[in-house]
Write an enzyme that holds these catalytic residues in place. Structure first.
Site, mmCIF file in Angstrom:
data_model
loop_
_atom_site.group_PDB
_atom_site.id
_atom_site.type_symbol
_atom_site.label_atom_id
_atom_site.label_comp_id
_atom_site.label_asym_id
_atom_site.label_seq_id
_atom_site.Cartn_x
_atom_site.Cartn_y
_atom_site.Cartn_z
ATOM 1 N N SER A 185 0.855 -1.226 -0.029
ATOM 2 C CA SER A 185 0.027 -0.001 -0.185
ATOM 3 C C SER A 185 1.045 1.280 0.048
ATOM 4 O O SER A 185 1.832 1.490 0.591
ATOM 5 C CB SER A 185 -0.991 0.189 1.291
ATOM 6 O OG SER A 185 -1.537 1.246 1.423
ATOM 7 N N TYR A 216 -2.753 -0.422 9.987
ATOM 8 C CA TYR A 216 -2.566 -1.015 8.624
ATOM 9 C C TYR A 216 -1.315 -0.682 7.977
ATOM 10 O O TYR A 216 -0.647 -1.742 7.403
ATOM 11 C CB TYR A 216 -3.947 -0.477 7.968
ATOM 12 C CG TYR A 216 -3.883 -0.768 6.590
ATOM 13 C CD1 TYR A 216 -4.627 -1.830 6.157
ATOM 14 C CD2 TYR A 216 -3.164 0.095 5.434
ATOM 15 C CE1 TYR A 216 -4.852 -2.223 4.912
ATOM 16 C CE2 TYR A 216 -3.329 -0.216 4.002
ATOM 17 C CZ TYR A 216 -4.371 -1.483 3.866
ATOM 18 O OH TYR A 216 -4.380 -1.799 2.542
#
Length: 248
Positions: free
Chosen positions: A140, A153
């Site tokens: 990500s 995350y």
């Protein structure tokens, strides 16, 4: 490529990746967690275009189920009389929480699904992966952009980037290439269908993106497919941002 396994392929990036890999000639084993209907739709789409695919259930947060999953994968490979050449570790989930509001339960779930899952699933499937194959991990751009709410995350996705480099080193004697792709803001079902529920955020995200729009799953899928196939034959240990220039 011959057979590709794509986790989390019932929607979004995984769905598009499975379809794109099939379009390029791979037979596809795709996995789903709760969205069986989406997985069956992906299989149907691939078969309608002349490809071969099957969907298997996988709970990426339950590493104790991986050996049984490996058996199902091996059974499929025998039935197809083929080998596994590509593993795409894509399955995951997204949830925002400010650092001070992140609970241990949420942190542990991030860990189990986003880091421990890909680590031990790859380890479990390694005996089935052909020499000269490829592993692609979905990471990500949040590991670089440092937006509030993503500390848990992004920490796991950042660790997955590190794992990618180590796997590339350790699996290189078998000529297995290991890379990761790092999507930016992409229109998927992650975050509880956030784009559908809150369409007003899209213009702001597009404004932060150099190419002027949010990403689509197909934008990421073609990058994964390129790394998986002959086009990526001399690329390993890389984290490739596929974000349209998010944050530039």
């Amino acid at each position: 490529m011959s057979v590709a396994l794509v986790t989390g392929a019932s929607s979004g990036i995984g769905w598009s990746t499975a379809v794109e890999l099939a379009r390029r000639g791979a037979s596809v084993i795709l996995t789903y967690g709760s969205n069986e209907a989406g997985a069956k739709q992906a299989v149907a789409t691939i078969e309608q275009n002349g490809g071969r695919a099957t969907a298997l259930h996988l709970d990426l947060g339950r590493s104790d189920t991986f050996e049984a999953f490996k058996t199902r994968v091996a059974d499929t490979l025998r039935a197809w009389d083929d080998e596994l050449h590509v593993l795409v570790n894509n399955a995951g989930f997204a949830q925002t929480a400010l650092f001070q509001d992140t609970t241990e339960d949420l942190f542990d779930r991030f860990y189990r699904v986003l880091l421990k899952g890909p680590f031990f699933l790859t380890q479990t499937l390694l005996p089935l992966l052909a020499d000269g194959g490829a592993v692609i991990n979905t990471t990500s751009s949040s590991t670089e952009s440092a937006e509030p709410g993503y500390s848990g995350y992004a920490s796991m996705k950042g660790a997955l980037v590190v794992l990618t480099r180590y796997l590339a080193k350790e699996l290189s004697p078998r000529r297995i290439r290991v890379n990761s792709v790092s999507p930016g803001a992409t229109r998927t079902r992650l975050g509880g269908d956030a784009f559908e529920k809150f369409p007003e955020v899209i213009p702001a995200l597009a404004a932060q993106t150099a190419l002027g729009r949010v990403g689509e799953p197909d934008d990421v899928a073609v990058a994964i497919a390129a790394l998986a196939g002959a086009d990526g034959r001399w690329i390993t240990a890389q984290d490739v941002e596929v974000s349209g220039g998010f944050g530039l």
